[in-house]
Design an enzyme around this catalytic site. Structure first.
Site, short mmCIF file in Angstrom:
data_model
loop_
_atom_site.label_atom_id
_atom_site.label_comp_id
_atom_site.label_asym_id
_atom_site.label_seq_id
_atom_site.Cartn_x
_atom_site.Cartn_y
_atom_site.Cartn_z
N ARG A 38 0.87 -1.18 0.00
CA ARG A 38 0.00 0.00 0.00
C ARG A 38 0.90 1.22 0.00
NH1 ARG A 38 -3.54 -2.79 -1.42
NH2 ARG A 38 -5.65 -3.04 -0.58
N HIS A 90 -1.63 0.56 -9.95
CA HIS A 90 -2.26 -0.33 -8.97
C HIS A 90 -2.98 -1.49 -9.67
CE1 HIS A 90 -4.02 -0.39 -4.63
NE2 HIS A 90 -3.84 -1.61 -5.09
N GLU A 134 -4.04 8.06 -4.97
CA GLU A 134 -4.31 7.40 -6.25
C GLU A 134 -5.58 7.95 -6.88
OE1 GLU A 134 -4.28 3.15 -5.73
OE2 GLU A 134 -2.25 3.12 -4.92
#
Length: 318
Positions: A234, A282, A263
């Site tokens: 993360r 991601h 993000e």
């Protein structure tokens, strides 16, 4: 309520994901026992009639409306964005999808390592500029990889790296059992030793109060200048400002990043333009095999719920 427990897939699950789930669960779970909400109103309306929710998020309104709730299954491995205290107060079981991403993420980590070791990062940037400039590549065999967080994903990373002849260091909260592919296992608090010794550092730990900001200025000073950081955990595990400085000053060799503090990664982030950084959006956990892997966990836990055996559920977080 029907004799068998009902599940809800709320509107927050994207339609294509919902279709995949319905197809995967069809057969093992009766279609009448899976309610699909297409709007926020339907999500709240259906919530009262379900014992389980399969979702990617769980807001306060949905939790409050689900008065008969006994189980929540997260479609992700990370559950840091769920209200653990509220679920505990309600005695609701929380399970996650840990393990379903292990293979694709491990393969992507291996790709990152090869890109840096073989000079592909430099090569692709030269290609974009139309420059023919020869460079030398290295070998992963004999190098040391440090895996911070040897869970399902970290173990698979260790296995692939071990096959290539790398020395594998790892950290784990419970060190009583060590995966065969890990040469030296350290307690989670001893991760500084791994940072100091590794040529490649792979972050594969969950984001918790203990791991938030795990890597900062001090940690980057421990790494040597040839170290490459890979983050598939993360974004919050790393102090992004400290990382950016380390990369700009070549305190470390480079970084492959699939996750970020914010993000999408802001357009003005210097990470986009640094020559020693690989950025992916991601997506390391993406795979066409997700639905079948979700099914295996969800069906097993649904059957345990129906039998009143919540202790028999797998992938329990709470």
């Amino acid at each position: 309520m029907t004799d068998s427990p009902r599940l809800l897939i709320p509107h927050t699950v994207p339609p294509e994901r919902t279709e995949e789930l319905l197809a995967a669960l069809s057969g093992p779970i009766r279609s009448d026992d899976v309610l699909v909400a297409e709007t926020p109103t339907e999500t709240v309306e259906y919530a009262e009639d379900v014992a389980g929710i399969v979702t990617g998020t769980l807001d306060d309104d949905l939790l409050a409306a689900a008065t008969n709730l006994r189980w929540v299954h997260a479609l992700s491995a990370g559950v840091d964005h769920y209200d653990h205290d509220a679920l505990r107060e309600r005695d609701v079981v929380l399970t996650n999808s840990s393990g379903i991403h292990a293979e694709p993420i491990a393969e992507q980590v291996l790709c990152y390592l090869l890109m840096f070791e073989r000079g592909i990062v430099q090569g692709t940037r030269q290609q974009a500029r139309g420059v023919w400039e020869r460079f030398e590549g290295g070998e992963l065999r004999g190098k040391t990889v440090g895996v911070v967080g040897v869970g399902a994903i970290g173990t698979r990373v260790a296995e692939l790296c071990s096959v290539l002849g790398m020395t594998v260091l790892g950290t784990k909260r419970d060190t009583s059992e060590s995966p065969d592919a890990v040469d030296d296992l350290f307690a989670a608090d001893d991760y500084h030793e791994v940072l100091r010794r590794a040529d490649y550092v792979v972050l594969a730990c969950p984001l918790t109060d203990e791991t938030a900001g795990l890597l900062g200025n001090e940690e980057f000073r421990l790494m040597h200048s040839d170290t490459v950081l890979v983050n598939i955990a993360r974004g919050g595990v790393v102090d992004e400002s400290a990382l950016t400085r380390a990369l700009q000053h070549h305190s470390i060799r480079g970084a492959a990043l699939d996750v970020f503090e914010e993000e999408p990664l802001p357009a003005d982030s210097p990470l986009w333009d640094l020559s020693n950084v690989v950025v992916t959006p991601h997506m390391a956990g993406s795979t066409p095999k997700k639905p079948e892997r979700w099914r295996d966990i969800i069906v097993q836990n649904y059957e345990a719920l129906a039998a009143g055996d919540v202790d028999g559920m797998v992938n329990r977080v709470l």
